[in-house]
Design an enzyme around this catalytic site. Structure first.
Site, PDB file in Angstrom:
ATOM      1  N   THR A 131       0.574  -1.345   0.050  1.00 50.60           N
ATOM      2  CA  THR A 131      -0.075   0.040   0.039  1.00 50.60           C
ATOM      3  C   THR A 131       0.804   1.356  -0.242  1.00 50.60           C
ATOM      4  O   THR A 131       0.264   2.264  -0.101  1.00 50.60           O
ATOM      5  CB  THR A 131      -1.099   0.103   1.314  1.00 50.60           C
ATOM      6  OG1 THR A 131      -0.104  -0.218   2.367  1.00 50.60           O
ATOM      7  CG2 THR A 131      -1.926  -1.178   1.059  1.00 50.60           C
TER       8      THR A 131
ATOM      9  N   ALA B 228       3.951   4.003  -1.163  1.00 51.97           N
ATOM     10  CA  ALA B 228       4.325   4.726  -2.485  1.00 51.97           C
ATOM     11  C   ALA B 228       5.111   3.889  -3.437  1.00 51.97           C
ATOM     12  O   ALA B 228       4.806   3.673  -4.788  1.00 51.97           O
ATOM     13  CB  ALA B 228       5.384   5.963  -2.293  1.00 51.97           C
TER      14      ALA B 228
ATOM     15  N   ARG C  34      -3.564  -2.490   9.385  1.00 52.50           N
ATOM     16  CA  ARG C  34      -4.443  -1.397   9.129  1.00 52.50           C
ATOM     17  C   ARG C  34      -4.829  -1.502   7.676  1.00 52.50           C
ATOM     18  O   ARG C  34      -6.319  -1.010   7.355  1.00 52.50           O
ATOM     19  CB  ARG C  34      -3.607  -0.152   9.055  1.00 52.50           C
ATOM     20  CG  ARG C  34      -2.952   0.596  10.222  1.00 52.50           C
ATOM     21  CD  ARG C  34      -2.183   1.908  10.254  1.00 52.50           C
ATOM     22  NE  ARG C  34      -0.926   1.589   9.532  1.00 52.50           N
ATOM     23  CZ  ARG C  34       0.020   1.315  10.141  1.00 52.50           C
ATOM     24  NH1 ARG C  34       0.197   0.995  11.469  1.00 52.50           N
ATOM     25  NH2 ARG C  34       1.216   0.898   9.535  1.00 52.50           N
ATOM     26  N   SER C  35      -4.303  -2.165   6.667  1.00 56.03           N
ATOM     27  CA  SER C  35      -4.688  -2.373   5.473  1.00 56.03           C
ATOM     28  C   SER C  35      -5.358  -3.760   5.060  1.00 56.03           C
ATOM     29  O   SER C  35      -5.830  -3.950   4.163  1.00 56.03           O
ATOM     30  CB  SER C  35      -3.493  -2.051   4.396  1.00 56.03           C
ATOM     31  OG  SER C  35      -2.773  -1.107   4.865  1.00 56.03           O
TER      32      SER C  35
ATOM     33  N   ARG D 120      22.028  -3.690   3.306  1.00 57.37           N
ATOM     34  CA  ARG D 120      22.883  -3.126   2.162  1.00 57.37           C
ATOM     35  C   ARG D 120      24.284  -3.361   2.287  1.00 57.37           C
ATOM     36  O   ARG D 120      25.067  -3.702   1.455  1.00 57.37           O
ATOM     37  CB  ARG D 120      22.480  -1.849   1.731  1.00 57.37           C
ATOM     38  CG  ARG D 120      21.132  -1.504   0.997  1.00 57.37           C
ATOM     39  CD  ARG D 120      20.974  -0.128   0.775  1.00 57.37           C
ATOM     40  NE  ARG D 120      19.629   0.220   0.361  1.00 57.37           N
ATOM     41  CZ  ARG D 120      18.989   1.341   0.498  1.00 57.37           C
ATOM     42  NH1 ARG D 120      19.895   2.332   1.222  1.00 57.37           N
ATOM     43  NH2 ARG D 120      17.703   1.615   0.093  1.00 57.37           N
TER      44      ARG D 120
ATOM     45  N   CYS E 200      18.209   5.404  -3.150  1.00 58.11           N
ATOM     46  CA  CYS E 200      17.508   6.165  -4.455  1.00 58.11           C
ATOM     47  C   CYS E 200      18.741   7.110  -4.913  1.00 58.11           C
ATOM     48  O   CYS E 200      18.863   7.204  -6.050  1.00 58.11           O
ATOM     49  CB  CYS E 200      16.357   6.480  -4.459  1.00 58.11           C
ATOM     50  SG  CYS E 200      16.269   7.438  -2.402  1.00 58.11           S
TER      51      CYS E 200
ATOM     52  N   SER F 248       8.900  11.525  -2.319  1.00 55.34           N
ATOM     53  CA  SER F 248       8.411  10.335  -2.333  1.00 55.34           C
ATOM     54  C   SER F 248       9.372   9.325  -1.624  1.00 55.34           C
ATOM     55  O   SER F 248       8.982   8.157  -1.491  1.00 55.34           O
ATOM     56  CB  SER F 248       8.520   9.821  -3.944  1.00 55.34           C
ATOM     57  OG  SER F 248       9.629  10.189  -4.482  1.00 55.34           O
ATOM     58  N   GLY F 249      10.813   9.897  -1.567  1.00 54.47           N
ATOM     59  CA  GLY F 249      11.511   9.227  -0.775  1.00 54.47           C
ATOM     60  C   GLY F 249      11.408   8.824   0.696  1.00 54.47           C
ATOM     61  O   GLY F 249      11.816   8.064   1.309  1.00 54.47           O
TER      62      GLY F 249
ATOM     63  N   LYS G 168      25.022   6.731   3.453  1.00 53.22           N
ATOM     64  CA  LYS G 168      24.684   5.606   2.648  1.00 53.22           C
ATOM     65  C   LYS G 168      25.248   5.652   1.187  1.00 53.22           C
ATOM     66  O   LYS G 168      25.782   4.968   0.692  1.00 53.22           O
ATOM     67  CB  LYS G 168      23.056   5.399   2.489  1.00 53.22           C
ATOM     68  CG  LYS G 168      22.650   5.043   3.707  1.00 53.22           C
ATOM     69  CD  LYS G 168      20.824   5.252   3.531  1.00 53.22           C
ATOM     70  CE  LYS G 168      19.971   4.975   4.989  1.00 53.22           C
ATOM     71  NZ  LYS G 168      18.581   5.313   4.653  1.00 53.22           N
TER      72      LYS G 168
ATOM     73  N   HIS H 298      14.198  12.435  -8.026  1.00 52.82           N
ATOM     74  CA  HIS H 298      15.317  13.116  -7.226  1.00 52.82           C
ATOM     75  C   HIS H 298      16.182  13.918  -8.479  1.00 52.82           C
ATOM     76  O   HIS H 298      16.446  13.456  -9.570  1.00 52.82           O
ATOM     77  CB  HIS H 298      16.229  12.298  -6.698  1.00 52.82           C
ATOM     78  CG  HIS H 298      15.713  11.696  -5.560  1.00 52.82           C
ATOM     79  ND1 HIS H 298      14.381  12.085  -4.868  1.00 52.82           N
ATOM     80  CD2 HIS H 298      16.107  10.483  -4.471  1.00 52.82           C
ATOM     81  CE1 HIS H 298      14.291  11.203  -3.829  1.00 52.82           C
ATOM     82  NE2 HIS H 298      15.210  10.491  -3.543  1.00 52.82           N
TER      83      HIS H 298
END
Ligand code: A2P
Length: 341
Positions: A13, A15, A41-42, A101, A130, A160-161, A215, A244
């Site tokens: 759910t 982005a 919740r979803s 990572r 990203c 969005s990040g 990162k 970005h």
């Protein structure tokens, strides 16, 4: 019974979750069955996938039974807890969080750069940060020809990040500001409309670097397999919805000119040059949104380095696509489970 893989999406759910689905659909990713996982919740809500209604299930320890590929984008703590459970159940995990990572046993993959590393996985493959993906896709064709020894990146990072709620906060706070109403930030630490601020990750009190910057530095070294590359980064959150941008200056071991860079990038996978000086038309988030490629422009000599070893450029990429969902789906497309299906 289909031989196509059973695919679970954790954080369906969110982005990135929504873009996992749209990207798989667009690229005709073969799926035997889709398991849509999110929080309690979803649970019970539905979504449409390839003309069918899929019921969202609550993530729990039994959710990965029969799953072949699990795509995770629900944050680091969910990945840390549930990715090993998914692997134990027999799935290969492609994880969009930062949890694994830097684990030496986990490949950190941008397919245009190091697809071959996928073979080394022991159950988990990490999708890079990203901001790192956005810089490294266009830098790799240069680095492999004329090693980049020093790299300086300044980011202009979209809402969005920080997830769907941050995107909503940008829209809502902008609306409130235009209406002259007060708005209390809920997701991000500072007012977002008509403002920008240091990336909303923890700042190391010793070094002054935020986590996002750390990162980018560490992931660049791991992906390029070059521990010596010197990287300086400043990461900033700007009031843009989903793509970005980054100003990048790099210094190579041997002299390099603008035309060398244009030649190396022309036709490079995942790169599109947008560099119209006469029209003052260069990469913009509005053009990168919804696009798979990293847009590259403003390719020019770095005048601060008269030795001719340094170039500056400006790039833009859709954080939700190449910066997250697309890169993960490209990895999943290369998994033997899928190739053999
Ligand atoms: P939910 O919508 O049910 O909260 P984003 O990155 O856009 O913020 O989205 C985060 C995603 O992670 C959402 O799909 C969210 O589901 C999911 N998520 C957050 N917390 C949990 C949790 N405890 N268990 C499973 N999924 C979670």
């Amino acid at each position: 019974m289909s031989n196509d893989p059973v695919v679970a999406i954790v954080g369906v759910t969110g982005a990135v979750g929504a873009e996992f689905i749209a990207t798989m659909d667009r690229r005709n990713f073969r799926i035997g069955k889709l398991k849509a996982l999110a929080s309690a919740r979803s649970a019970g809500k539905t979504l449409q996938f390839r003309g069918r209604e899929i019921v969202i299930e609550e993530l729990n320890e039994n959710a990965f039974r029969d799953v072949d590929i699990a795509l995770f984008s629900a944050g680091g703590s969910i990945s840390r807890k549930y990715a090993p459970i998914a692997v134990q159940a027999g799935a290969v995990v492609v994880d969009n969080s930062s949890a694994f990572r830097m684990d030496p046993n986990v490949p950190l993959v941008i397919p245009e750069i190091n697809a071959g590393r996928i073979r080394d996985h022991k159950g988990i493959i990490a999708n890079p940060n990203c901001a790192a993906i956005t810089a490294l896709v266009p830098l790799w064709p240069i680095h492999r020809q004329n090693r980049i020894k020093r790299l300086i990146i300044s980011t202009y990072q979209a809402a969005s990040g920080a997830g769907a709620a941050a995107m909503e906060e940008l829209v809502e706070s902008t609306r409130a500001s235009l209406n002259g109403e007060a708005y209390q930030p809920k997701v991000l630490p500072h007012p977002y409309a008509f403002n920008l601020f240091n990336h909303n990750t923890t700042v190391d009190p010793e070094t002054g670097y935020n986590d996002e910057e750390t990162k980018v530095i560490k992931e660049t070294r791991k992906i390029f397999e070059d521990e010596k590359i010197a990287v300086g980064v400043t990461c900033v959150r700007v009031p843009v919805l989903r793509a970005h941008c980054e100003a990048i200056t790099f210094e190579c071991e041997r002299p390099i000119g603008e035309d060398d860079v244009r030649k190396l990038l022309a036709g490079a996978p995942g790169v599109k040059i947008i560099d119209d000086r006469a029209g003052n038309y260069f990469p913009m988030p509005i053009d990168a949104s919804g696009q798979d490629d990293v847009l590259v422009g403003r390719i020019r000599k770095d005048l601060s380095d008269p030795s001719g070893h340094s170039i500056s450029m400006f790039v833009a990429a859709d954080q939700l696509l190449k910066g997250a969902a697309l890169n993960a789906i490209q990895i999943a497309e290369l998994l033997p489970q899928r190739v053999m299906a």
